[in-house]
Write a protein that holds these residues in place. Structure first.
Motif, PDB file in Angstrom:
ATOM      1  N   ASP A   1     -16.076  34.736 -38.526  1.00 21.12           N
ATOM      2  CA  ASP A   1     -15.738  35.828 -38.470  1.00 21.12           C
ATOM      3  C   ASP A   1     -16.837  36.789 -38.542  1.00 21.12           C
ATOM      4  N   VAL A   2     -16.782  38.161 -37.978  1.00 23.96           N
ATOM      5  CA  VAL A   2     -17.814  39.128 -37.943  1.00 23.96           C
ATOM      6  C   VAL A   2     -18.098  39.725 -39.292  1.00 23.96           C
ATOM      7  N   PHE A   3     -19.242  40.217 -39.825  1.00 22.46           N
ATOM      8  CA  PHE A   3     -19.727  40.208 -41.122  1.00 22.46           C
ATOM      9  C   PHE A   3     -18.813  41.281 -41.928  1.00 22.46           C
ATOM     10  N   ASP A   4     -18.245  42.418 -41.061  1.00 23.94           N
ATOM     11  CA  ASP A   4     -17.314  43.338 -41.618  1.00 23.94           C
ATOM     12  C   ASP A   4     -16.481  43.877 -40.413  1.00 23.94           C
ATOM     13  N   ARG A   5     -15.307  43.877 -40.450  1.00 19.85           N
ATOM     14  CA  ARG A   5     -14.514  44.147 -39.220  1.00 19.85           C
ATOM     15  C   ARG A   5     -14.511  45.827 -39.075  1.00 19.85           C
ATOM     16  N   ASP A   6     -14.702  46.587 -40.067  1.00 22.32           N
ATOM     17  CA  ASP A   6     -14.797  47.904 -40.007  1.00 22.32           C
ATOM     18  C   ASP A   6     -16.236  48.360 -39.523  1.00 22.32           C
ATOM     19  N   ARG A   7     -17.051  47.825 -39.311  1.00 17.71           N
ATOM     20  CA  ARG A   7     -18.369  48.109 -38.993  1.00 17.71           C
ATOM     21  C   ARG A   7     -19.067  47.332 -37.764  1.00 17.71           C
ATOM     22  N   VAL A   8     -18.002  46.992 -36.871  1.00 18.26           N
ATOM     23  CA  VAL A   8     -18.128  46.681 -35.463  1.00 18.26           C
ATOM     24  C   VAL A   8     -17.626  47.616 -34.527  1.00 18.26           C
ATOM     25  N   ALA A   9     -18.082  48.334 -33.872  1.00 17.83           N
ATOM     26  CA  ALA A   9     -17.643  49.224 -32.695  1.00 17.83           C
ATOM     27  C   ALA A   9     -17.935  48.524 -31.310  1.00 17.83           C
ATOM     28  N   LEU A  10     -16.668  48.565 -30.875  1.00 19.82           N
ATOM     29  CA  LEU A  10     -16.542  48.053 -29.292  1.00 19.82           C
ATOM     30  C   LEU A  10     -16.172  49.165 -28.048  1.00 19.82           C
ATOM     31  N   VAL A  11     -17.022  49.651 -27.428  1.00 16.60           N
ATOM     32  CA  VAL A  11     -16.491  50.793 -26.606  1.00 16.60           C
ATOM     33  C   VAL A  11     -16.567  50.257 -25.097  1.00 16.60           C
ATOM     34  N   PRO A  12     -15.748  49.908 -24.311  1.00 14.96           N
ATOM     35  CA  PRO A  12     -15.883  49.707 -22.958  1.00 14.96           C
ATOM     36  C   PRO A  12     -15.916  51.044 -22.229  1.00 14.96           C
TER      37      PRO A  12
ATOM     38  N   ASN B   1     -11.884  50.111 -15.542  1.00 17.04           N
ATOM     39  CA  ASN B   1     -12.508  49.021 -14.638  1.00 17.04           C
ATOM     40  C   ASN B   1     -12.761  49.393 -12.936  1.00 17.04           C
ATOM     41  N   LYS B   2     -14.056  49.112 -12.492  1.00 15.15           N
ATOM     42  CA  LYS B   2     -14.268  49.515 -11.213  1.00 15.15           C
ATOM     43  C   LYS B   2     -13.877  48.443 -10.080  1.00 15.15           C
ATOM     44  N   ASP B   3     -13.842  47.261 -10.649  1.00 13.93           N
ATOM     45  CA  ASP B   3     -13.645  46.142  -9.792  1.00 13.93           C
ATOM     46  C   ASP B   3     -13.240  44.804 -10.558  1.00 13.93           C
ATOM     47  N   ILE B   4     -12.863  43.722  -9.971  1.00  6.53           N
ATOM     48  CA  ILE B   4     -12.252  42.594 -10.672  1.00  6.53           C
ATOM     49  C   ILE B   4     -13.321  42.031 -11.651  1.00  6.53           C
ATOM     50  N   LYS B   5     -14.703  41.837 -11.398  1.00  4.27           N
ATOM     51  CA  LYS B   5     -15.601  41.177 -12.351  1.00  4.27           C
ATOM     52  C   LYS B   5     -15.744  42.297 -13.616  1.00  4.27           C
ATOM     53  N   SER B   6     -15.742  43.575 -13.377  1.00  7.14           N
ATOM     54  CA  SER B   6     -15.779  44.577 -14.606  1.00  7.14           C
ATOM     55  C   SER B   6     -14.419  44.420 -15.411  1.00  7.14           C
ATOM     56  N   ALA B   7     -13.245  44.221 -14.861  1.00  6.73           N
ATOM     57  CA  ALA B   7     -12.065  44.026 -15.413  1.00  6.73           C
ATOM     58  C   ALA B   7     -12.006  42.768 -16.309  1.00  6.73           C
ATOM     59  N   GLU B   8     -12.708  41.440 -15.950  1.00  5.80           N
ATOM     60  CA  GLU B   8     -12.768  40.482 -16.657  1.00  5.80           C
ATOM     61  C   GLU B   8     -13.891  40.684 -18.078  1.00  5.80           C
ATOM     62  N   GLN B   9     -15.053  41.630 -17.712  1.00  8.54           N
ATOM     63  CA  GLN B   9     -15.956  41.799 -18.706  1.00  8.54           C
ATOM     64  C   GLN B   9     -15.103  42.665 -20.030  1.00  8.54           C
ATOM     65  N   SER B  10     -14.300  43.631 -19.301  1.00  7.10           N
ATOM     66  CA  SER B  10     -13.651  44.392 -20.286  1.00  7.10           C
ATOM     67  C   SER B  10     -12.751  43.655 -21.008  1.00  7.10           C
ATOM     68  N   ARG B  11     -11.976  42.770 -20.454  1.00  8.16           N
ATOM     69  CA  ARG B  11     -11.118  41.693 -21.177  1.00  8.16           C
ATOM     70  C   ARG B  11     -11.867  40.910 -22.045  1.00  8.16           C
TER      71      ARG B  11
ATOM     72  N   ARG C   1     -11.938  43.041 -25.276  1.00  5.69           N
ATOM     73  CA  ARG C   1     -10.496  43.348 -25.848  1.00  5.69           C
ATOM     74  C   ARG C   1      -9.960  42.166 -26.656  1.00  5.69           C
ATOM     75  N   GLU C   2     -10.126  40.637 -25.863  1.00  5.84           N
ATOM     76  CA  GLU C   2      -9.981  39.705 -26.536  1.00  5.84           C
ATOM     77  C   GLU C   2     -10.479  39.582 -27.975  1.00  5.84           C
ATOM     78  N   PHE C   3     -11.744  39.862 -28.007  1.00  3.60           N
ATOM     79  CA  PHE C   3     -12.773  39.552 -29.135  1.00  3.60           C
ATOM     80  C   PHE C   3     -12.131  40.530 -30.322  1.00  3.60           C
ATOM     81  N   ALA C   4     -11.954  41.635 -29.602  1.00  4.51           N
ATOM     82  CA  ALA C   4     -11.369  42.862 -30.712  1.00  4.51           C
ATOM     83  C   ALA C   4      -9.987  42.446 -31.386  1.00  4.51           C
ATOM     84  N   GLU C   5      -9.309  41.743 -30.622  1.00  2.85           N
ATOM     85  CA  GLU C   5      -7.775  41.604 -30.918  1.00  2.85           C
ATOM     86  C   GLU C   5      -8.090  40.303 -32.062  1.00  2.85           C
ATOM     87  N   LYS C   6      -8.977  39.259 -31.773  1.00  2.00           N
ATOM     88  CA  LYS C   6      -9.280  38.052 -32.308  1.00  2.00           C
ATOM     89  C   LYS C   6      -9.898  38.306 -33.674  1.00  2.00           C
ATOM     90  N   HIS C   7     -10.884  39.086 -33.569  1.00  2.00           N
ATOM     91  CA  HIS C   7     -11.411  39.630 -34.929  1.00  2.00           C
ATOM     92  C   HIS C   7     -10.800  40.974 -35.612  1.00  2.00           C
TER      93      HIS C   7
END
Lengths: 420, 166
Positions: free
Chosen positions: A53-64, A70-80, A83-89
């Motif tokens: 796990d991350v050291f403290d879930r309240d202290r990690v900010a992710l801002v896409p 998303n401007k194109d498919i590749k960016s959409a994959e990056q954003s995903r 999103r998946e990491f934020a969900e998992k943790h």
């Protein structure tokens, strides 16, 4: 031993009575930050470390925010990936399109950073939060990954430079002009590896938005961090907003600075930085006739309420020049809403400007306002490097929002005094 | 470890947008990034760079963004190391963290010409210009950075630390 504000915050986070410039410390971090460009690399590296796990879930900010929406498919994959990491943790500070903002406008607004904090972010403009009296600095993705795992990071205690701004600001002059003037004076590596501490009567009179603009651009002088001692204006901003306890630090009167620069703020005009470095700043009266194709108002540098109000004051009842595209990017959803309630968005749209959802898009030549070869843009952003906003042969001129608005009306770089 | 190759010379304040323009940052694939490395500074670079080649530049190399994609692109392009007058601080950290060797020397950066054959001894920081015969010594790498290099990069260093703590 006397210490600067920066040294005191670093000492407190390293569990030490004192630190001295040049010393290497392992410091506890209060918050770490990543975006849709830097976090995917950090997530990949994080997964190699072998912690669950991350050291403290309240202290990690992710801002896409860079290529979003998303401007194109590749960016959409990056954003995903974010999103998946934020969900998992189960990260509470993941900000989705529609609820987000440009990271350095968003985190102070949401009370996620406060005075006395130590913040690292995988984005060079993380130095913005120094305006709150915090130590904050940009790092790369691997450093972010390590900090997400450990809750600490290694830092070299920087030498401090003091920038004193005496006097009061003239009309249409703000934080952007003070920092562009400073970078013009010391150069794009004038503060390399060092802390930039801003003081003086002009800073004491500067709004929080103006302070955030100044600290935001410390990196453009090579600085490790920009910082302003917290005061009544800071207190007013953070009270009822900050989600964690905070602490006000100030530099000791006999603290050591490698160098002190003194400026008379009343003598500083609105500044324009010519291509292709922020150090190419000159007073507006020395600009001459520069015709333009596009104006961008917004970004982590100048996308806050004060900035939009200044632009609207100039644009009210006026029309954008026929040869110019004006694009306005409020910094966050909350700022958009406030600007709507104050009637600013109506002023922009009636003037013939395009208003966008918050995104870093055009500032870094990502999307939403790319320049063609030979085109010129006046932008309230922070960098005017070759190809920064598009074609390598396009040109970016950096200014404050009032100058940008006046330029949009007149079709050439101009001051608000020339409109009417 | 010896690093050797032909040099590419660039000026001062080479920013991260010149090293890898942001328009290509919708991927973090090293090979894809390498295909656009230094493109806005020298459009011929990605096609002509050869394994082992060395980038030589003036002061403040890598200024601007925190994008780790910049040293990643240089490394993936096959560049063996970068010699510059000074490095911007985030680029400096990133280069060590991902294992791109970098060396600071104002003299070497000023005197080496484009196309010179140059060799660098990583352990000592000795820079030898095989074309002119001149040698230089790079600013020593701080001991903590040497530990990171010895561990094989920051992630391995941290992974080791985490294992020991458990």
């Amino acid at each position: 031993m006397p210490m600067t504000l920066t040294e005191k915050i670093l000492a407190a986070h390293a569990g030490k009575e004192q630190v001295v410039p040049g010393e290497l410390i392992n410091a506890r971090v209060d918050l770490v930050l990543g975006n849709d460009i830097t976090a995917p690399v950090a997530i990949r590296e994080f997964e190699k470390i072998g912690v669950k796990d991350v050291f403290d879930r309240d202290r990690v900010a992710l801002v896409p925010d860079h290529f979003t929406p998303n401007k194109d498919i590749k960016s959409a994959e990056q954003s995903r990936l974010l999103r998946e990491f934020a969900e998992k943790h189960d990260l509470p500070h993941y900000f989705e399109v529609g609820r987000m903002g440009i990271e350095h406008c968003l985190l102070p607004e949401q009370g996620l950073v406060g005075p006395g904090d130590l913040v690292i972010g995988a984005d060079s403009h993380t130095c913005t939060y120094g305006a709150l009296g915090a130590f904050s600095t940009g790092v790369g993705s691997t450093d972010l990954a390590a900090a997400m795992a450990l809750g600490e990071t290694w830092l070299k205690v920087p030498e401090s430079l003091k920038f004193e701004f005496g006097g009061e600001l003239g009309p249409w002059v703000g934080g952007k002009d003070l920092i562009l003037h400073t970078i013009g004076d010391i150069g794009v590596d004038g503060a390399l590896y060092r802390a930039m501490e801003f003081t003086g009567s002009a800073i004491e009179g500067l709004s929080m938005d103006g302070r955030l603009t100044m600290c935001n651009m410390a990196i453009e002088a090579g600085g490790k961090n920009g910082i302003i001692a917290p005061d009544g204006i800071t207190r007013e901003f953070v009270e009822g907003r900050c989600r964690r306890p905070y602490q006000f630090y100030e530099s000791d009167v006999d603290a050591k600075y490698q160098k002190t620069y003194s400026y008379d703020a009343s003598q500083i005009e609105p500044q324009v930085a010519f291509p292709h470095l922020p150090e190419n700043s000159r007073p507006l009266s020395d600009v001459g006739n520069v015709e333009i194709d596009q104006v961008v108002i917004g970004s982590c540098t100048n996308g806050r309420m004060d900035d939009l109000r200044a632009a609207a004051k100039v644009l009210k009842g006026k029309k954008v020049h026929k040869n110019v595209r004006l694009i306005i990017f409020p910094g966050t959803q909350e700022i958009s809403l406030q600007a709507m309630q104050e009637g600013l968005l109506q002023i922009f749209i009636e003037a013939g400007g395009a208003v966008s959802t918050p995104t870093c898009g055009p500032c870094l030549g990502g999307h939403m306002g790319i320049l063609a070869g030979g085109e010129r843009c006046v932008a309230t952003t922070n960098r005017n490097f070759v190809g920064r906003m598009g074609h390598p042969e396009s040109e970016v001129y950096l200014s404050n929002p009032a100058v940008a608005a006046a330029s949009a009306i007149l079709g050439r770089i101009a001051g608000p005094g020339e409109v009417d | 470890m010896k690093l050797a190759g032909r040099t590419w010379k660039f000026g001062a304040d080479i920013d991260t947008d010149a090293i890898i323009p942001a328009r290509y940052l919708n991927t973090s694939d090293p090979q894809e990034l390498a295909g656009h490395c230094m493109e806005d500074a020298d459009p011929s670079f990605p096609a002509r760079v050869k394994p082992g080649d060395i980038i030589v530049a003036g002061k403040n190399f890598g200024c601007g963004s925190s994008r780790e994609h910049a040293p990643i692109a240089i490394k993936a392009a096959g560049v063996s190391c970068v010699i510059a007058g000074t490095f911007a601080r985030i680029f400096y950290r990133n280069a060590f963290n991902i294992g791109l060797p970098i060396f600071e020397s104002y003299e070497a950066a000023a005197e080496i010409s484009e196309g010179d054959e140059v060799e660098v001894e990583a352990a000592t920081g000795r820079i030898i210009n095989r074309t002119t015969g001149k040698t230089y010594t790079a600013t020593p790498v701080p001991p903590f950075m040497q530990q990171i290099i010895a561990a094989g990069g920051l992630i391995r260093y941290v992974a080791e630390k985490v294992r020991k703590d458990v």
